[in-house]
Each structure stands twice: as structure tokens, then as C-alpha cells.
Scaffold this active site. Structure first.
Site, short mmCIF file in Angstrom:
data_model
loop_
_atom_site.label_atom_id
_atom_site.label_comp_id
_atom_site.label_asym_id
_atom_site.label_seq_id
_atom_site.Cartn_x
_atom_site.Cartn_y
_atom_site.Cartn_z
N VAL A 70 -23.16 33.25 -41.34
CA VAL A 70 -22.67 32.13 -40.53
C VAL A 70 -22.81 32.27 -39.14
O VAL A 70 -22.48 33.36 -38.51
CB VAL A 70 -20.93 32.30 -41.02
CG1 VAL A 70 -20.13 31.34 -40.18
CG2 VAL A 70 -20.76 32.17 -42.53
N THR A 71 -23.15 31.30 -38.38
CA THR A 71 -23.34 31.61 -37.05
C THR A 71 -22.04 30.99 -36.36
O THR A 71 -21.36 30.35 -37.03
CB THR A 71 -24.51 30.66 -36.38
OG1 THR A 71 -24.27 29.52 -36.43
CG2 THR A 71 -25.87 31.15 -36.82
N GLY A 107 -17.72 34.59 -34.93
CA GLY A 107 -17.05 35.28 -33.98
C GLY A 107 -15.68 34.72 -33.48
O GLY A 107 -14.65 35.20 -32.99
N ASP A 167 -23.16 35.93 -33.81
CA ASP A 167 -22.37 35.27 -32.51
C ASP A 167 -22.86 35.92 -31.48
O ASP A 167 -23.66 37.05 -31.47
CB ASP A 167 -20.88 35.43 -32.83
CG ASP A 167 -20.26 34.45 -31.93
OD1 ASP A 167 -19.60 33.77 -32.80
OD2 ASP A 167 -20.27 34.36 -30.82
N ALA A 171 -26.67 37.49 -31.68
CA ALA A 171 -27.67 36.70 -31.37
C ALA A 171 -27.31 35.70 -30.61
O ALA A 171 -26.17 34.90 -31.20
CB ALA A 171 -28.25 36.50 -32.72
N TYR A 201 -22.52 16.08 -25.93
CA TYR A 201 -22.04 16.83 -27.09
C TYR A 201 -22.06 16.01 -28.30
O TYR A 201 -22.65 16.11 -29.32
CB TYR A 201 -20.23 17.08 -26.81
CG TYR A 201 -19.60 17.67 -27.78
CD1 TYR A 201 -19.95 19.06 -28.26
CD2 TYR A 201 -18.84 17.05 -28.66
CE1 TYR A 201 -19.40 19.58 -29.50
CE2 TYR A 201 -18.24 17.55 -30.02
CZ TYR A 201 -18.27 19.07 -30.08
OH TYR A 201 -17.87 19.50 -31.20
N THR A 214 -8.63 25.51 -32.54
CA THR A 214 -9.72 26.67 -32.12
C THR A 214 -9.38 26.78 -30.52
O THR A 214 -9.19 25.88 -29.79
CB THR A 214 -11.05 26.34 -32.67
OG1 THR A 214 -11.78 25.54 -31.71
CG2 THR A 214 -11.03 25.99 -34.09
N1 LIG Z 1 -12.54 22.70 -32.47
C1 LIG Z 1 -12.87 21.72 -32.79
O1 LIG Z 1 -12.07 20.71 -32.40
C2 LIG Z 1 -14.10 21.08 -33.23
C3 LIG Z 1 -14.23 19.88 -33.83
C4 LIG Z 1 -15.25 19.16 -34.10
C5 LIG Z 1 -16.60 20.25 -34.38
N2 LIG Z 1 -16.31 21.46 -33.96
C6 LIG Z 1 -17.56 22.03 -33.86
O2 LIG Z 1 -17.19 23.61 -34.70
C7 LIG Z 1 -17.99 24.63 -34.47
C8 LIG Z 1 -17.00 25.75 -34.24
O3 LIG Z 1 -16.13 25.40 -32.94
P1 LIG Z 1 -14.91 26.13 -32.77
O4 LIG Z 1 -13.80 25.31 -32.49
O5 LIG Z 1 -14.71 27.20 -33.98
O6 LIG Z 1 -15.34 26.75 -31.46
P2 LIG Z 1 -14.86 28.12 -30.85
O7 LIG Z 1 -15.37 28.29 -29.38
O8 LIG Z 1 -13.73 28.75 -31.38
O9 LIG Z 1 -16.05 29.07 -31.70
C9 LIG Z 1 -17.61 28.97 -31.48
C10 LIG Z 1 -18.30 30.06 -31.62
O10 LIG Z 1 -19.88 29.95 -31.26
C11 LIG Z 1 -20.15 31.13 -30.38
N3 LIG Z 1 -21.47 30.74 -29.64
C12 LIG Z 1 -21.53 29.72 -28.82
N4 LIG Z 1 -22.66 29.73 -28.17
C13 LIG Z 1 -23.48 30.52 -28.76
C14 LIG Z 1 -24.87 30.77 -28.91
N5 LIG Z 1 -25.65 30.37 -27.95
N6 LIG Z 1 -25.22 31.49 -29.76
C15 LIG Z 1 -24.50 32.17 -30.74
N7 LIG Z 1 -23.11 32.02 -30.95
C16 LIG Z 1 -22.78 31.02 -29.90
C17 LIG Z 1 -19.00 31.37 -29.55
O11 LIG Z 1 -19.52 32.76 -29.13
C18 LIG Z 1 -17.90 31.29 -30.50
O12 LIG Z 1 -17.60 32.56 -31.19
C19 LIG Z 1 -18.92 24.04 -33.13
O13 LIG Z 1 -20.05 23.56 -33.71
C20 LIG Z 1 -18.00 22.89 -32.73
O14 LIG Z 1 -18.65 21.82 -32.00
C21 LIG Z 1 -15.06 21.96 -33.33
#
Ligand SMILES: NC(=O)c1ccc[n+]([C@@H]2O[C@H](COP(=O)([O-])OP(=O)(O)OC[C@H]3O[C@@H](n4cnc5c(N)ncnc54)[C@H](O)[C@@H]3O)[C@@H](O)[C@H]2O)c1
Length: 269
Positions: free
Chosen positions: A17-18, A21, A43, A68, A161, A196
Site C-alpha cells: 500500500v502506498t 502513512g 510512504d 519511498a 488534481y 483525513t
Molecule cells: N481525503 C479526501 O477527501 C480524498 C478524497 C478523494 C480522494 N482522495 C485520495 O486518497 C488518497 C489518500 O489521501 P488521504 O486523504 O489519505 O491523504 P493524506 O494526506 O492523509 O495521506 C496521503 C499520504 O500520501 C503520502 N505521500 C504524498 N506524496 C507522496 C510521495 N511522493 N511518495 C510517497 N508517499 C507520498 C503522504 O506522506 C501521506 O502519508 C490520495 O490519492 C487522495 O488524492 C482523498
């Protein structure tokens, strides 16, 4: 990179899972561990990935983690190799690493555009590039990418985005065509807003009342919870979804189902 498990990694089904974190990725990692996968959390934020791995171990699961950057092909390939170890096979891959950066197109710097496309779209491509060969070796597997409701419709002030998330859907649906016959099922989950740190950051920079207005635009009246997205990912990755391939699973409380004017309309029912 750190190994956080010393049990059975060579003989157990492995899930990578990427973005594990934080937020959705962390919830997915915890859920897949409960489903008995050895979970490799990747992460950029090493502390976050380590905390996820520790939480899995505390719950009795098995885990590895690696720092990573998903935009760095060599670093990501090393992380995948490290997690898979001698097993050389892989069953489940979830692309949840992502960033959200806003800005109207005429004001957006090329750097921001490149960064968002690199993490969200190229990062998903690189993850697939380095994991598909391992799933082929396993004679099958499941690839699940987290896109967004911004992958199926526009998002005010979030052009980069939105483009990246539309791109993820095109990429994964093509993978469904390319690898379905080889037993790899590729699917996409498109969440609406989820509670989140990413969503918190988006609304922290928005005018007062923006978050409440968005919440009201969801027929279920609230944002999603990471666990709810993780449950859908786990389903798509499981044998229960053995015929799901190329699916775009929109999970947004009905937010994209149609124009919704909230109470004014529902009062008429
Ligand atoms: N939270 C929302 O409302 C929402 C809605 C739709 C889609 N998403 C998508 O869900 C996914 C997870 O988002 P989230 O809300 O959990 O965000 P989050 O910010 O809580 O978590 C994202 C994680 O990705 C890691 N990350 C960022 N850039 C990175 C890189 N270059 N390499 C490795 N790791 C990296 C960050 O360190 C973080 O741990 C994302 O793709 C986001 O676009 C989120």
C-alpha cells in the site's frame, strides 16, 4: 528501510500500500492486515509508515514498511523489492499516495502542475510498472488505485488534481484490459471528501463555511471515513469481487449522483 516483521514473509500473501502513512492508505493497510495479508506500507513519510506498521503488529498482524517517493522510479522499485523479499510474488497492490494542490489554471505554476501529476498519476503508473511483473509471477492479483470524485467530474480551483485523477482512471481501466486475461484485476475507487489530513488541509485554507457547504452537498449529510474507503478497497481486492475488473467504484455518499439542493428538496418528500 526497515523490516518490521520476522514471520513468514516468504510464504504469505503480500499486499503493498502506498500512502500508508496517513489517512486512507493507513486505513487500507490496517484493514488488509486484518484480512491476514503481510502488509508492506510505503510512504514518503517514514514515521507515518512506521507508525502504521507498528499499529498492525500491535493488532497481531505482520508488516513491513519502506520510505519511498512514488515519483522516484528507482527508489520505489527498491522499496517493492525489499517488501516482497524472497517471496518474489505479490497479490495485492493499492495506490493511495497522493497530494492535492489547488490553483486556477491561469495562476498555477508549472511546478505545481508537474508535482501533482507526478505524485498522483505518474506515481500510480510507476507502482504498477514495478508490481505487475510480480503479480504476473503469482498468476494473478488485484491492483486498486484511489482516484477521487474529481476523477469523474470537475473540481473548482483544482485543475491539476482533477486532471491527475481522471488520468488514474484511464490508466487503471487500460490495465484491466491489458492484464485481465492474466488474472490481474485492476479497479479504481473514487471517494468524495474523506475525513483525513488531506481534507483538513484543503478546508483550512478555504473561506469560513466552505466545509459545511460541501458537507451539505452530500445526500448522506457527511464526509466519508477512511475505514469506509478501506472496506471498499478490501472488497475489490478480495475473492468476493472476483468478477470486478476495470470498475470505477464511486464512494461519495451520493455527492455525484445528481444535482442536490439538500433540505429544500427533501422537505418535499
Ligand atoms: N481525503 C479526501 O477527501 C480524498 C478524497 C478523494 C480522494 N482522495 C485520495 O486518497 C488518497 C489518500 O489521501 P488521504 O486523504 O489519505 O491523504 P493524506 O494526506 O492523509 O495521506 C496521503 C499520504 O500520501 C503520502 N505521500 C504524498 N506524496 C507522496 C510521495 N511522493 N511518495 C510517497 N508517499 C507520498 C503522504 O506522506 C501521506 O502519508 C490520495 O490519492 C487522495 O488524492 C482523498
Amino acid at each position: 528501510m526497515s523490516l518490521a516483521s520476522d514471520t513468514g514473509i516468504a510464504t504469505s500473501a503480500i499486499a503493498i500500500v502506498t500512502g500508508a502513512g496517513s489517512g486512507i492508505g493507513r486505513a487500507v493497510a490496517l484493514r488488509l492486515a486484518r484480512d491476514n495479508y503481510v502488509v508492506g506500507s510505503i510512504d514518503l513519510d517514514e514515521e507515518g509508515a512506521a507508525a502504521t506498521a507498528a499499529a498492525i503488529r500491535e493488532g497481531g498482524g505482520r508488516s513491513t514498511f519502506a520510505r519511498a517517493d512514488v515519483t522516484d522510479s528507482a527508489m520505489l522499485a527498491n522499496a517493492v523489492r525489499y517488501i516482497v523479499g524472497e517471496a518474489e510474488t505479490l497479490e495485492i497492490v493499492v495506490s493511495a499516495a497522493g497530494i492535492a494542490r489547488g490553483g486556477y489554471v491561469h495562476k498555477m505554476s508549472e511546478d505545481i502542475w508537474d508535482q501533482v501529476i507526478a505524485v498522483n498519476l505518474k506515481g500510480t503508473f510507476l507502482l504498477a510498472k514495478h508490481t505487475v511483473p510480480l503479480m504476473l509471477r503469482s498468476n494473478g492479483g488485484a491492483f486498486v488505485a484511489i482516484s477521487s470524485d474529481a476523477g469523474i467530474m470537475g473540481a473548482v480551483g483544482y485543475g491539476a488534481y482533477c486532471a491527475s485523477k481522471h488520468g488514474v482512471i484511464g490508466l487503471v481501466r487500460t490495465m484491466a484490459l491489458d492484464y485481465g486475461a492474466r488474472g490481474i484485476r485492476s479497479n479504481v475507487v473514487c471517494p468524495g471528501f474523506v475525513e483525513t489530513p488531506m481534507a483538513e488541509k484543503i478546508f483550512a485554507g478555504a473561506p469560513d463555511g466552505t466545509m459545511q457547504a460541501f458537507e451539505k452537498s452530500v445526500p448522506l449529510g457527511r464526509f466519508g471515513r477512511p475505514q469506509e474507503i478501506a472496506d471498499a478497497v478490501a472488497h475489490l481486492a478480495s475473492a468476493d469481487a472476483s468478477y470486478a475488473n476495470g470498475m470505477v467504484y464511486v464512494l461519495d455518499g451520493g455527492g455525484s449522483a445528481g444535482h442536490y439542493i439538500g433540505q429544500a428538496r427533501t422537505a418535499m418528500i
